[in-house]
Design a protein around this motif. Structure first.
Motif, PDB file in Angstrom:
ATOM      1  N   LEU A 147       0.830  -1.198   0.000  1.00 50.88           N
ATOM      2  CA  LEU A 147       0.000   0.000   0.000  1.00 50.88           C
ATOM      3  C   LEU A 147       0.871   1.257   0.000  1.00 50.88           C
ATOM      4  CD1 LEU A 147      -2.986   0.602  -0.013  1.00 50.88           C
ATOM      5  CD2 LEU A 147      -2.950   0.732   2.465  1.00 50.88           C
ATOM      6  N   ILE A 148       1.928   1.213   0.799  1.00 51.70           N
ATOM      7  CA  ILE A 148       2.856   2.339   0.849  1.00 51.70           C
ATOM      8  C   ILE A 148       3.511   2.553  -0.516  1.00 51.70           C
ATOM      9  CG2 ILE A 148       5.040   3.141   1.813  1.00 51.70           C
ATOM     10  CD1 ILE A 148       2.708   3.462   3.702  1.00 51.70           C
ATOM     11  N   LYS A 149       3.884   1.460  -1.166  1.00 51.48           N
ATOM     12  CA  LYS A 149       4.519   1.567  -2.484  1.00 51.48           C
ATOM     13  C   LYS A 149       3.555   2.145  -3.508  1.00 51.48           C
ATOM     14  CE  LYS A 149       7.161  -1.069  -5.885  1.00 51.48           C
ATOM     15  NZ  LYS A 149       7.718  -2.398  -6.251  1.00 51.48           N
ATOM     16  N   LYS A 150       2.286   1.731  -3.439  1.00 47.32           N
ATOM     17  CA  LYS A 150       1.279   2.257  -4.374  1.00 47.32           C
ATOM     18  C   LYS A 150       1.140   3.765  -4.211  1.00 47.32           C
ATOM     19  CE  LYS A 150      -2.529   0.090  -5.351  1.00 47.32           C
ATOM     20  NZ  LYS A 150      -3.874  -0.546  -5.297  1.00 47.32           N
ATOM     21  N   LEU A 151       1.072   4.239  -2.981  1.00 53.10           N
ATOM     22  CA  LEU A 151       0.969   5.679  -2.726  1.00 53.10           C
ATOM     23  C   LEU A 151       2.228   6.407  -3.186  1.00 53.10           C
ATOM     24  CD1 LEU A 151      -0.683   5.710   0.824  1.00 53.10           C
ATOM     25  CD2 LEU A 151      -1.706   6.534  -1.306  1.00 53.10           C
ATOM     26  N   ALA A 152       3.387   5.776  -2.964  1.00 58.15           N
ATOM     27  CA  ALA A 152       4.649   6.397  -3.363  1.00 58.15           C
ATOM     28  C   ALA A 152       4.709   6.581  -4.880  1.00 58.15           C
ATOM     29  CB  ALA A 152       5.819   5.547  -2.881  1.00 58.15           C
ATOM     30  N   LEU A 153       4.205   5.615  -5.625  1.00 60.86           N
ATOM     31  CA  LEU A 153       4.204   5.714  -7.087  1.00 60.86           C
ATOM     32  C   LEU A 153       3.250   6.794  -7.582  1.00 60.86           C
ATOM     33  CD1 LEU A 153       4.372   1.932  -8.049  1.00 60.86           C
ATOM     34  CD2 LEU A 153       6.118   3.669  -8.492  1.00 60.86           C
ATOM     35  N   CYS A 154       2.315   7.186  -6.719  1.00 61.81           N
ATOM     36  CA  CYS A 154       1.405   8.290  -7.054  1.00 61.81           C
ATOM     37  C   CYS A 154       1.976   9.632  -6.613  1.00 61.81           C
ATOM     38  CB  CYS A 154       0.042   8.065  -6.399  1.00 61.81           C
ATOM     39  SG  CYS A 154      -0.897   6.711  -7.122  1.00 61.81           S
ATOM     40  N   GLY A 155       3.209   9.602  -6.086  1.00 65.22           N
ATOM     41  CA  GLY A 155       3.881  10.839  -5.700  1.00 65.22           C
ATOM     42  C   GLY A 155       3.750  11.197  -4.235  1.00 65.22           C
ATOM     43  N   ALA A 156       3.390  10.244  -3.387  1.00 58.36           N
ATOM     44  CA  ALA A 156       3.159  10.547  -1.972  1.00 58.36           C
ATOM     45  C   ALA A 156       4.441  10.961  -1.261  1.00 58.36           C
ATOM     46  CB  ALA A 156       2.558   9.342  -1.258  1.00 58.36           C
ATOM     47  N   ASP A 157       4.336  12.009  -0.463  1.00 56.34           N
ATOM     48  CA  ASP A 157       5.426  12.440   0.408  1.00 56.34           C
ATOM     49  C   ASP A 157       4.992  12.107   1.823  1.00 56.34           C
ATOM     50  OD1 ASP A 157       7.525  13.557   1.702  1.00 56.34           O
ATOM     51  OD2 ASP A 157       6.947  15.642   1.332  1.00 56.34           O
ATOM     52  N   PHE A 158       5.606  11.100   2.429  1.00 52.02           N
ATOM     53  CA  PHE A 158       5.137  10.607   3.730  1.00 52.02           C
ATOM     54  C   PHE A 158       5.618  11.444   4.904  1.00 52.02           C
ATOM     55  CE2 PHE A 158       5.472   6.844   0.917  1.00 52.02           C
ATOM     56  CZ  PHE A 158       4.116   6.566   0.835  1.00 52.02           C
ATOM     57  N   ASN A 159       6.570  12.344   4.673  1.00 54.44           N
ATOM     58  CA  ASN A 159       7.096  13.174   5.754  1.00 54.44           C
ATOM     59  C   ASN A 159       7.525  12.300   6.927  1.00 54.44           C
ATOM     60  OD1 ASN A 159       7.805  15.633   6.887  1.00 54.44           O
ATOM     61  ND2 ASN A 159       5.832  15.908   7.900  1.00 54.44           N
ATOM     62  N   ASN A 160       8.078  11.149   6.604  1.00 56.69           N
ATOM     63  CA  ASN A 160       8.477  10.159   7.594  1.00 56.69           C
ATOM     64  C   ASN A 160       9.797   9.569   7.101  1.00 56.69           C
ATOM     65  OD1 ASN A 160       8.726   7.290   8.575  1.00 56.69           O
ATOM     66  ND2 ASN A 160       6.932   7.894   9.766  1.00 56.69           N
ATOM     67  N   GLU A 161      10.868   9.795   7.840  1.00 61.61           N
ATOM     68  CA  GLU A 161      12.207   9.424   7.364  1.00 61.61           C
ATOM     69  C   GLU A 161      12.326   7.933   7.108  1.00 61.61           C
ATOM     70  OE1 GLU A 161      16.905  10.158   8.543  1.00 61.61           O
ATOM     71  OE2 GLU A 161      15.286  11.028   9.754  1.00 61.61           O
ATOM     72  N   GLU A 162      11.719   7.116   7.961  1.00 61.05           N
ATOM     73  CA  GLU A 162      11.810   5.663   7.788  1.00 61.05           C
ATOM     74  C   GLU A 162      11.192   5.229   6.462  1.00 61.05           C
ATOM     75  OE1 GLU A 162      10.045   1.541   9.791  1.00 61.05           O
ATOM     76  OE2 GLU A 162       9.905   3.460  10.866  1.00 61.05           O
ATOM     77  N   LYS A 170      13.917   4.409  -2.428  1.00 65.24           N
ATOM     78  CA  LYS A 170      14.873   3.612  -3.194  1.00 65.24           C
ATOM     79  C   LYS A 170      14.163   2.686  -4.182  1.00 65.24           C
ATOM     80  CE  LYS A 170      18.329   3.594   0.510  1.00 65.24           C
ATOM     81  NZ  LYS A 170      19.067   2.755   1.490  1.00 65.24           N
ATOM     82  N   GLN A 171      12.987   2.189  -3.781  1.00 66.20           N
ATOM     83  CA  GLN A 171      12.258   1.254  -4.622  1.00 66.20           C
ATOM     84  C   GLN A 171      11.555   1.940  -5.791  1.00 66.20           C
ATOM     85  OE1 GLN A 171       9.722  -1.499  -2.390  1.00 66.20           O
ATOM     86  NE2 GLN A 171      10.795  -0.916  -0.512  1.00 66.20           N
ATOM     87  N   VAL A 172      10.977   3.103  -5.533  1.00 67.29           N
ATOM     88  CA  VAL A 172      10.132   3.734  -6.553  1.00 67.29           C
ATOM     89  C   VAL A 172      10.812   4.899  -7.271  1.00 67.29           C
ATOM     90  CG1 VAL A 172       8.078   3.094  -5.250  1.00 67.29           C
ATOM     91  CG2 VAL A 172       9.057   5.387  -4.964  1.00 67.29           C
ATOM     92  N   GLN A 173      11.993   5.320  -6.793  1.00 64.73           N
ATOM     93  CA  GLN A 173      12.630   6.493  -7.380  1.00 64.73           C
ATOM     94  C   GLN A 173      12.817   6.392  -8.890  1.00 64.73           C
ATOM     95  OE1 GLN A 173      15.934   6.901  -8.632  1.00 64.73           O
ATOM     96  NE2 GLN A 173      15.718   9.126  -8.924  1.00 64.73           N
ATOM     97  N   PRO A 174      13.243   5.258  -9.440  1.00 67.98           N
ATOM     98  CA  PRO A 174      13.410   5.194 -10.900  1.00 67.98           C
ATOM     99  C   PRO A 174      12.104   5.417 -11.659  1.00 67.98           C
ATOM    100  CG  PRO A 174      14.609   3.418  -9.831  1.00 67.98           C
ATOM    101  CD  PRO A 174      13.746   4.048  -8.778  1.00 67.98           C
ATOM    102  N   GLN A 175      10.999   4.820 -11.166  1.00 70.25           N
ATOM    103  CA  GLN A 175       9.698   4.991 -11.828  1.00 70.25           C
ATOM    104  C   GLN A 175       9.210   6.434 -11.726  1.00 70.25           C
ATOM    105  OE1 GLN A 175      10.576   2.433  -9.683  1.00 70.25           O
ATOM    106  NE2 GLN A 175       8.983   0.843  -9.761  1.00 70.25           N
ATOM    107  N   LEU A 176       9.362   7.020 -10.549  1.00 71.45           N
ATOM    108  CA  LEU A 176       8.938   8.406 -10.352  1.00 71.45           C
ATOM    109  C   LEU A 176       9.742   9.354 -11.232  1.00 71.45           C
ATOM    110  CD1 LEU A 176       8.398   8.762  -6.490  1.00 71.45           C
ATOM    111  CD2 LEU A 176       6.662   8.987  -8.262  1.00 71.45           C
ATOM    112  N   HIS A 177      11.032   9.139 -11.242  1.00 75.15           N
ATOM    113  CA  HIS A 177      11.911   9.994 -12.026  1.00 75.15           C
ATOM    114  C   HIS A 177      11.553   9.912 -13.506  1.00 75.15           C
ATOM    115  CE1 HIS A 177      15.814  11.289 -13.846  1.00 75.15           C
ATOM    116  NE2 HIS A 177      15.735  12.176 -12.873  1.00 75.15           N
TER     117      HIS A 177
END
Length: 308
Positions: A88-103, A110-117
């Motif tokens: 679920l976190i990965k799905k939100l991240a691929l939609c551009g989510a900024d979790f404001n949570n360092e962890e 690291k997982q989604v950066q290539p797709q987002l970029h």
């Protein structure tokens, strides 16, 4: 503690605040989804709510009046509910989510950066292909909504913007709320996309003024678009040409709408009531006149141009 360093270059950073402005209706719907997230009893129920919110068009990074965004509340729910929500976190991240949570930021980025970029690069390429004159300064996205900023005095082919971003999944015509933001210089225009690909200009930022150019059987036809009080005013630049087009019964601006109206109807009515992200009921709108928003701008600056 040191500030978190972004892994994105400034011109391709999806976590900037350009899409943080919400209308009163958007805030209302965001709060409804936040209540459902808080009440979710398990990860399956939470996943269903997230999918519905994404399909509805909720901006996942934009905060409500209490400062809570959809992505932040989902993360808190997963943490406090001790749900296994990696997918679920990965799905939100691929939609551009900024979790404001360092962890979550360090792990998921690291997982989604290539797709987002890659998605941001393609969005920028769409904007560059739509640039008639001027340059692209910034691109961002939040869920299915995009933000594109062009340099001052740019001329932009909005048809190419809408068609290009639709191919990237930003404009399917199924988003229920909110619109995309195009900024040219200091002015911003909000545009929604209909299910049949119509471009609907629903709002512009305070004190903005634009020229929209249409091709007609009698040559180019320029329309003045500017904000006045709680309205977006629509006026022909050349009344004589407008009258001739009316005599011919010519319909102007195929697939283009202003406030849900055809171009012809919008000109006849003189404009429409603002109903987008810039027209918040809590916002004090500085009263301006046509002389202030249009004539003075012509004297001092070239008016940003939206070409057809």
């Amino acid at each position: 503690m040191e500030a978190k360093m972004s892994i994105y270059p400034d011109e391709l950073d999806p976590f900037q605040p350009a899409l943080s402005k919400l209308s009163e209706y958007e805030i209302l719907k965001l709060n409804e989804f936040l209540k459902r997230v808080v009440s979710a009893k398990n990860i399956n129920e939470l996943s269903k709510i997230v999918n519905e919110a994404l399909d509805f068009g909720i901006r996942i990074n934009a905060p409500n009046k209490n400062g809570f965004s959809f992505s932040q509340v989902v993360v808190l729910k997963i943490q406090h509910g001790k749900f296994k929500g990696d997918n679920l976190i990965k799905k939100l991240a691929l939609c551009g989510a900024d979790f404001n949570n360092e962890e979550f930021h360090n792990e998921v980025s690291k997982q989604v950066q290539p797709q987002l970029h890659n998605r941001l690069i393609k969005l920028r390429e769409v904007a560059e292909r739509a640039t008639i004159s001027g340059t692209v300064k910034d691109v961002e996205f939040d869920n299915r909504r995009f933000y594109i900023e062009f340099s001052k005095d740019s001329a932009v082919d909005m048809k190419k913007v809408i068609e290009g971003t639709k191919s990237l999944g930003f404009n399917t015509g199924n988003v229920n709320i909110g619109g995309n933001i195009v900024k040219i210089g200091d002015g911003e225009v909000e545009v929604k996309t209909g299910k049949n690909g119509e471009r609907d200009y629903v709002d512009i930022s305070n004190n903005s003024a634009f020229t929209v150019t249409f091709s007609t059987s009698l040559g180019e036809f320029h329309v003045k678009v500017y904000q006045s009080y709680n309205q977006v005013k629509i006026e022909p630049e050349n009344r004589e040409l407008w009258n001739k087009l009316q005599e011919k019964g010519e319909k102007i601006g195929n697939q283009c709408l202003f406030g849900g109206m055809t171009v012809n109807d919008a000109i006849e009515k003189g404009g429409f009531v603002r109903a987008g992200s810039f027209a918040k009921s809590t916002e004090v709108i500085k009263p301006v006149t046509q002389n202030e928003t249009w004539v003075n701008k012509i004297k001092s600056d070239k008016i940003p141009s939206i070409e057809r």
